[in-house]
Design a protein around this motif. Structure first.
Motif, short mmCIF file in Angstrom:
data_model
loop_
_atom_site.label_atom_id
_atom_site.label_comp_id
_atom_site.label_asym_id
_atom_site.label_seq_id
_atom_site.Cartn_x
_atom_site.Cartn_y
_atom_site.Cartn_z
N ARG A 118 1.07 -1.22 0.08
CA ARG A 118 0.03 -0.04 0.03
C ARG A 118 0.93 1.22 -0.01
NH1 ARG A 118 -4.50 -0.36 4.54
NH2 ARG A 118 -5.45 1.14 2.90
N LYS A 119 1.34 1.55 -1.12
CA LYS A 119 2.10 2.88 -1.30
C LYS A 119 1.85 4.12 -0.75
CE LYS A 119 5.67 0.66 -3.74
NZ LYS A 119 6.23 -0.03 -2.64
N GLY A 120 2.63 4.61 0.19
CA GLY A 120 2.20 5.91 0.73
C GLY A 120 1.20 5.82 2.04
N HIS A 121 0.74 4.40 2.22
CA HIS A 121 -0.15 4.14 3.58
C HIS A 121 0.24 4.91 4.73
CE1 HIS A 121 -3.19 2.32 6.05
NE2 HIS A 121 -2.01 1.68 6.54
N PHE A 122 1.60 4.80 5.07
CA PHE A 122 2.11 5.26 6.22
C PHE A 122 2.36 6.61 6.35
CE2 PHE A 122 2.66 0.39 6.79
CZ PHE A 122 1.70 0.33 7.96
N ASN A 123 2.55 6.92 5.38
CA ASN A 123 2.73 8.56 5.29
C ASN A 123 1.49 9.36 5.58
OD1 ASN A 123 5.46 8.99 4.91
ND2 ASN A 123 5.40 8.96 2.56
N GLY A 124 0.25 8.81 5.04
CA GLY A 124 -1.13 9.14 5.41
C GLY A 124 -1.32 8.79 6.74
#
Ligand code: AMP
Length: 279
Positions: free
Chosen positions: A121-127
Motif C-alpha cells: 500500500r504505497k504511501g499508506h504510512f505517510n498518510g
C-alpha cells in the motif's frame, strides 16, 4: 457526549479540560464495531475524558475505490459511542484537516514503513503518520489507544512519538475477534456471504503456524502457510511473513530472547483482510 467538527471549537474545549484532567484519544475511521469499542472502553477506564475521532483519512488510501467504498455509518457510530460513555467525538471533514491540499507529509520511520503493508500500500504510512500527528496536535491526549490488529501501524505510531518527542503514551490493545476467530474489521461487512464463511480460515492458519513455529524452521512454516492458501478456492494470500516485533524485519532464523510475530494479508474476493499473531 459532545460532537465537534471544527478544530477551533474542539481545541477550546480541550484547553478548558486539560488543566487537571487526563485525556484519552481513540482515533478511528468510523464504521464502528466491537473491536473499536474495546479500545474505547479501555480508554474510558483509564482517563477522565475520552475523545474518539471519526475521520476517513483520504491520504492513507492507495486505491480510490477503497476510499469511495469505505462504509459510512455515522449515525450508528454516534449511538454506539454514547452507549460506551464516550465524552467527545471529533468528526472533521477533509477540508478541516487538510485545507485545499489533500496530501501527506513524508516521514522516515527507520524502515518500518517499507515492510509488509508498506510494500503493498504505497504511501499508506505517510498518510497514517500525517493524520495521527495532526490529531495529536489538536487533541493533545495524555494517552492514545491503537489496536494490535494493525500491528505495523502501532509500531509506526510509537516511532512517530519517539521521533517528534511527542508527549503522549501509546497504549496497545489486543485484537478483538468474532466468535469464529475472524479479526473484527470495518471491511468485514463488505464480504460476500461465502467469503465471510471462508474468512475464519485466516486466523485458523495463523494458529496452526504458531504451533508449527515451535517445531519447524521459519522457511518451512512460510511454505506450509503458502500451500494452505494455494489449495483454498476463495482466499488469495497476498503475503505471510514472520518478523521481529520491534524492527518488523522478516527473519530467517530464530534468536532466543527476541519476540516474533506472524503477519498475513489475504484477499477474500475484492476485500483485503489483515491479521497477525504473536509467536
Ligand atoms: P480503523 O477505524 O480501522 O482505522 O481502526 C481504528 C483503531 O481501532 C485502530 O487502532 C485499529 O487498530 C483498531 N481496531 C480495529 N479493529 C480492531 C480489532 N478487531 N481489535 C482491536 N483493535 C481494532
Amino acid at each position: 457526549m459532545i460532537v465537534y467538527s471544527e478544530i477551533t471549537a474542539i481545541k477550546k474545549k480541550i484547553k478548558s479540560l486539560k488543566k487537571d484532567l487526563s485525556i484519552g484519544l481513540v482515533p478511528t475511521m468510523g464504521a464502528l464495531h466491537q473491536g473499536h469499542l474495546s479500545l474505547i472502553k479501555q480508554a474510558v477506564l483509564e482517563n477522565d475524558v475520552v475523545v474518539v475521532s471519526v475521520f476517513v483519512n483520504p491520504t492513507q488510501f492507495d486505491k480510490k475505490e477503497d476510499l469511495d467504498n469505505y462504509p459510512n455509518t455515522l449515525e450508528n457510530d454516534l449511538s454506539l459511542l454514547e452507549s460506551v460513555n464516550c465524552d467527545i467525538v471529533f468528526t472533521p471533514n477533509p477540508k478541516e484537516i487538510y485545507g485545499n491540499n489533500i496530501i501527506s507529509e513524508n516521514f522516515d520511520f527507520d524502515g518500518l514503513e517499507f515492510q509488509m503493508e508498506g510494500k503493498f500500500r504505497k504511501g499508506h504510512f505517510n498518510g497514517v503518520g500525517t493524520i495521527v500527528k495532526r490529531l495529536f496536535e489538536i487533541i493533545t491526549p495524555t494517552n492514545a489507544y491503537f489496536g494490535e490488529k494493525d500491528f505495523q501501524q502501532l509500531q509506526i505510531i510509537k516511532k512517530l512519538v519517539e521521533k517528534f518527542n511527542l508527549q503522549v503514551n501509546i497504549i496497545p490493545c489486543e485484537i478483538f475477534r468474532e466468535s469464529d476467530g475472524l479479526a473484527m474489521s470495518s471491511r468485514n461487512v463488505r464480504l460476500t456471504e461465502k467469503h465471510r464463511l471462508a474468512a475464519p480460515f485466516i486466523y485458523k492458519t495463523l494458529l496452526n503456524a504458531k504451533e508449527l513455529f515451535g517445531t519447524k524452521n521459519v522457511e518451512e512454516v512460510i511454505k506450509w502457510v503458502e500451500n494452505e492458501f494455494k489449495n483454498h478456492p476463495l482466499l488469495e494470500l497476498e503475503y505471510f511473513e514472520i518478523a521481529d516485533e520491534k524492527t518488523l524485519n522478516p527473519i530467517k532464523k530464530v534468536i532466543s530472547g527476541q519476540k516474533y510475530r506472524a503477519f498475513i494479508a489475504v484477499f477474500a474476493g475484492e476485500i483485503r483482510l489483515i491479521d497477525n499473531i504473536s509467536l
